[in-house]
Scaffold this motif. Structure first.
Motif, mmCIF file in Angstrom:
data_model
loop_
_atom_site.group_PDB
_atom_site.id
_atom_site.type_symbol
_atom_site.label_atom_id
_atom_site.label_comp_id
_atom_site.label_asym_id
_atom_site.label_seq_id
_atom_site.Cartn_x
_atom_site.Cartn_y
_atom_site.Cartn_z
ATOM 1 N N PHE A 105 0.843 -1.203 0.000
ATOM 2 C CA PHE A 105 0.000 0.000 0.000
ATOM 3 C C PHE A 105 0.874 1.248 0.000
ATOM 4 O O PHE A 105 0.657 2.185 -0.780
ATOM 5 C CB PHE A 105 -0.923 -0.009 1.218
ATOM 6 C CG PHE A 105 -2.008 1.037 1.187
ATOM 7 C CD1 PHE A 105 -3.271 0.728 0.704
ATOM 8 C CD2 PHE A 105 -1.763 2.336 1.618
ATOM 9 C CE1 PHE A 105 -4.270 1.693 0.665
ATOM 10 C CE2 PHE A 105 -2.752 3.312 1.574
ATOM 11 C CZ PHE A 105 -4.012 2.984 1.103
ATOM 12 N N ASP A 106 1.880 1.265 0.863
ATOM 13 C CA ASP A 106 2.732 2.446 0.979
ATOM 14 C C ASP A 106 3.561 2.682 -0.279
ATOM 15 O O ASP A 106 3.762 3.829 -0.697
ATOM 16 C CB ASP A 106 3.656 2.310 2.188
ATOM 17 C CG ASP A 106 2.928 2.474 3.516
ATOM 18 O OD1 ASP A 106 1.789 2.978 3.505
ATOM 19 O OD2 ASP A 106 3.500 2.098 4.560
ATOM 20 N N LEU A 107 4.047 1.620 -0.894
ATOM 21 C CA LEU A 107 4.823 1.777 -2.117
ATOM 22 C C LEU A 107 3.945 2.310 -3.241
ATOM 23 O O LEU A 107 4.359 3.180 -4.021
ATOM 24 C CB LEU A 107 5.459 0.449 -2.517
ATOM 25 C CG LEU A 107 6.353 0.485 -3.760
ATOM 26 C CD1 LEU A 107 7.494 1.485 -3.595
ATOM 27 C CD2 LEU A 107 6.900 -0.901 -4.080
ATOM 28 N N THR A 108 2.718 1.802 -3.327
ATOM 29 C CA THR A 108 1.788 2.298 -4.342
ATOM 30 C C THR A 108 1.412 3.744 -4.068
ATOM 31 O O THR A 108 1.331 4.565 -4.993
ATOM 32 C CB THR A 108 0.528 1.422 -4.383
ATOM 33 O OG1 THR A 108 0.893 0.059 -4.610
ATOM 34 C CG2 THR A 108 -0.415 1.872 -5.489
ATOM 35 N N ALA A 109 1.200 4.070 -2.788
ATOM 36 C CA ALA A 109 0.892 5.456 -2.422
ATOM 37 C C ALA A 109 2.052 6.373 -2.787
ATOM 38 O O ALA A 109 1.848 7.509 -3.250
ATOM 39 C CB ALA A 109 0.581 5.549 -0.931
ATOM 40 N N GLU A 110 3.275 5.900 -2.591
ATOM 41 C CA GLU A 110 4.450 6.681 -2.968
ATOM 42 C C GLU A 110 4.452 6.968 -4.465
ATOM 43 O O GLU A 110 4.714 8.099 -4.907
ATOM 44 C CB GLU A 110 5.721 5.936 -2.566
ATOM 45 C CG GLU A 110 6.999 6.667 -2.920
ATOM 46 C CD GLU A 110 8.249 5.882 -2.585
ATOM 47 O OE1 GLU A 110 9.336 6.291 -3.055
ATOM 48 O OE2 GLU A 110 8.150 4.863 -1.879
ATOM 49 N N ALA A 111 4.163 5.932 -5.260
ATOM 50 C CA ALA A 111 4.100 6.121 -6.712
ATOM 51 C C ALA A 111 3.007 7.126 -7.075
ATOM 52 O O ALA A 111 3.174 7.943 -7.994
ATOM 53 C CB ALA A 111 3.843 4.790 -7.399
ATOM 54 N N ALA A 112 1.886 7.072 -6.355
ATOM 55 C CA ALA A 112 0.785 8.003 -6.617
ATOM 56 C C ALA A 112 1.171 9.427 -6.241
ATOM 57 O O ALA A 112 0.893 10.383 -6.982
ATOM 58 C CB ALA A 112 -0.456 7.567 -5.849
ATOM 59 N N GLU A 113 1.816 9.586 -5.087
ATOM 60 C CA GLU A 113 2.237 10.913 -4.637
ATOM 61 C C GLU A 113 3.215 11.552 -5.618
ATOM 62 O O GLU A 113 3.234 12.772 -5.802
ATOM 63 C CB GLU A 113 2.883 10.810 -3.252
ATOM 64 C CG GLU A 113 1.899 10.517 -2.131
ATOM 65 C CD GLU A 113 2.587 10.140 -0.831
ATOM 66 O OE1 GLU A 113 3.806 9.865 -0.858
ATOM 67 O OE2 GLU A 113 1.910 10.116 0.218
ATOM 68 N N LYS A 114 4.027 10.726 -6.253
ATOM 69 C CA LYS A 114 5.037 11.224 -7.191
ATOM 70 C C LYS A 114 4.505 11.376 -8.621
ATOM 71 O O LYS A 114 5.245 11.730 -9.533
ATOM 72 C CB LYS A 114 6.244 10.289 -7.187
ATOM 73 C CG LYS A 114 7.006 10.329 -5.858
ATOM 74 C CD LYS A 114 8.188 9.373 -5.864
ATOM 75 C CE LYS A 114 8.987 9.525 -4.569
ATOM 76 N NZ LYS A 114 10.141 8.578 -4.504
ATOM 77 N N GLY A 115 3.214 11.107 -8.797
ATOM 78 C CA GLY A 115 2.614 11.292 -10.114
ATOM 79 C C GLY A 115 3.031 10.268 -11.139
ATOM 80 O O GLY A 115 3.048 10.547 -12.346
#
Length: 441
Positions: A251-261
């Motif tokens: 979840f956190d890795l995917t959220a990181e990818a989302a935060e970075k666009g």
């Protein structure tokens, strides 16, 4: 965040698995059947009619397998009944199983539902391990195990699996200064999903205008969790998704990818997502073989040959179906013979050639239909060996009865919110609230 993610993931036993999610159902359901789950069976012009209940386009008819079986068995007629989407097919099937009425001679069960059917409805279905001609060694061990009860009954024979790879646009990768050869691309992220996100950052730095690295946050988290042996349930069937470090790390890795666009703010298999394929809006996607059909169905003609397939960071599986024979069917013995033939390696190889449904029988992987397989979207690349290696690497995963609900909550009520401005923490809280409410129903 990255260091914590990598540490958590290294602490887990990582393996390839049968993964699923909300997108899985849409990905498998392309045709519009006649919308019913009942079919006539019995005698038709002196022939025995075997009724088959399916969801989506499974390709048996399209690959000519029904016609071939009828030719080999002149007294048999195959009549399939197709419901377009599994979310409509499965509730009706579960009701028929519960009441032990209205069942066809053969009923398909999708991997998202096989755990529930195996745990709660096995007494309504024939033990296919005892059917004449069935040899469990012909199937991938983890595929066979998915439909096997704790007391050793196997209630369905596997048709296809969905070994995970990464499909990518070679033209977009080239424009972003990334390698385009599949072997070189696979090395960029070998062994670590976090490396895939690193590549995404490299892509973004030189990305063609208006494009994203990956198609969706749901697709990414689904792929990451698809490489975990345990995700939502443990071996004692306890729900562990909130306490499993692998789930939170994904979840956190995917959220990181989302935060970075790096991922689009899209939900897979929705009309707006379909249009991003047509308009070349993303460069990479988590990709079992059947995804190439989805890409082809939505892409413009000039996209043919511009895609390629690379090995995923870690092996996983997304998709797959089983064929069961209800005890209450009118033609049980003939149905068992038919299912045994239809799921044999030779037929699975033929199905892959036509439908891109990857075989669950390893002996099919050396057949020319697999070793020489190419795809219109990926040009001359031989894609069969890549998917074969991913399939053989997958062990038995713990699948729970509500995996689909949990995956959908993490995706549609969780990580996608980060693409809309929510923090990863708030998105996680939203996801678990939604999931727990549904699990309590």
């Amino acid at each position: 965040m990255r260091a914590r993610i990598r540490t958590a993931r290294k602490a887990m036993v990582v393996a390839a698995v049968a993964s699923l999610g909300a997108g899985l159902l849409a990905g498998c359901a392309d045709d519009g059947g006649n919308g019913g789950s009942d079919s006539s069976d019995g005698d038709s012009g002196g022939k025995t009619t075997i009724s088959v209940g399916l969801f989506g386009t499974m390709g048996f008819k399209e690959a000519g397998l029904y016609a071939e079986y009828e030719k080999l068995n002149p007294k048999i007629k195959i009549e399939q009944n197709v419901v377009e989407r599994n979310e409509n097919y499965y509730p009706a099937l579960l009701n028929h199983l519960t009441t032990n009425s209205g069942l066809l001679d053969v009923q398909a069960v999708e991997v998202a539902n096989i755990a529930e059917v195996t745990a709660t409805q096995a007494d309504k279905l024939e033990d296919m391990s005892k059917a004449p001609g069935v040899d469990k060694s012909k199937w991938l061990p983890w595929k066979w195990q998915q439909a096997t009860t704790k007391d050793g009954k196997t209630i369905g024979l596997g048709t296809d699996v969905g070994p995970m790879a990464i499909c990518y646009r070679t033209d977009l990768f080239k424009q972003a200064g990334l390698p385009t050869d599949p072997a070189e691309v696979g090395k960029l992220w070998a062994g670590d999903w976090a490396k895939l996100v690193d590549v995404g950052e490299r892509y973004k730095s030189k990305a063609p205008k208006g494009t994203f690295f990956m198609d969706s946050p749901g697709g990414l988290i689904n792929a990451i969790l698809g490489s975990e042996k345990e995700k939502f349930y443990d071996s004692s069937s306890e729900v562990i998704y909130k306490t499993n470090p692998a789930v939170k790390a994904a979840f956190d890795l995917t959220a990181e990818a989302a935060e970075k666009g790096l991922v689009q703010s899209q939900t897979q298999f929705q009309p707006s997502w379909n249009s991003t394929i047509a308009n070349n809006k993303f460069a990479a996607i988590a990709c079992p073989p059947w995804m190439l059909g989805t890409i082809k169905g939505n892409a413009k003609p000039d996209a043919a040959g511009k895609w390629a397939v690379a090995v995923a960071p870690k092996g996983g599986n997304w998709g797959g179906t089983f064929l069961t024979v209800p005890k209450s069917g009118k033609n049980v013995k003939e149905a068992q013979k038919f299912v045994t033939w239809l799921t044999a390696p030779e037929q699975q190889a033929k199905l892959f050639k036509v439908q891109a449904s990857f075989p669950s029988a390893p002996s099919a992987y050396t057949m020319p239909e697999v070793t020489g397989a190419t795809n219109e979207m990926t040009g001359d690349q031989k894609i069969g060996p890549i998917f074969a290696e991913a399939a053989k690497a997958a062990p038995v995963q713990v699948i729970g009865p509500k995996d689909q609900i949990i995956m959908q909550g993490l995706s549609d009520n969780g990580v996608i919110l980060v693409t809309k401005g929510k923090s990863a923490r708030d998105a996680w809280e939203s996801a678990i609230k939604t999931i727990d409410n549904k699990l309590d129903q």
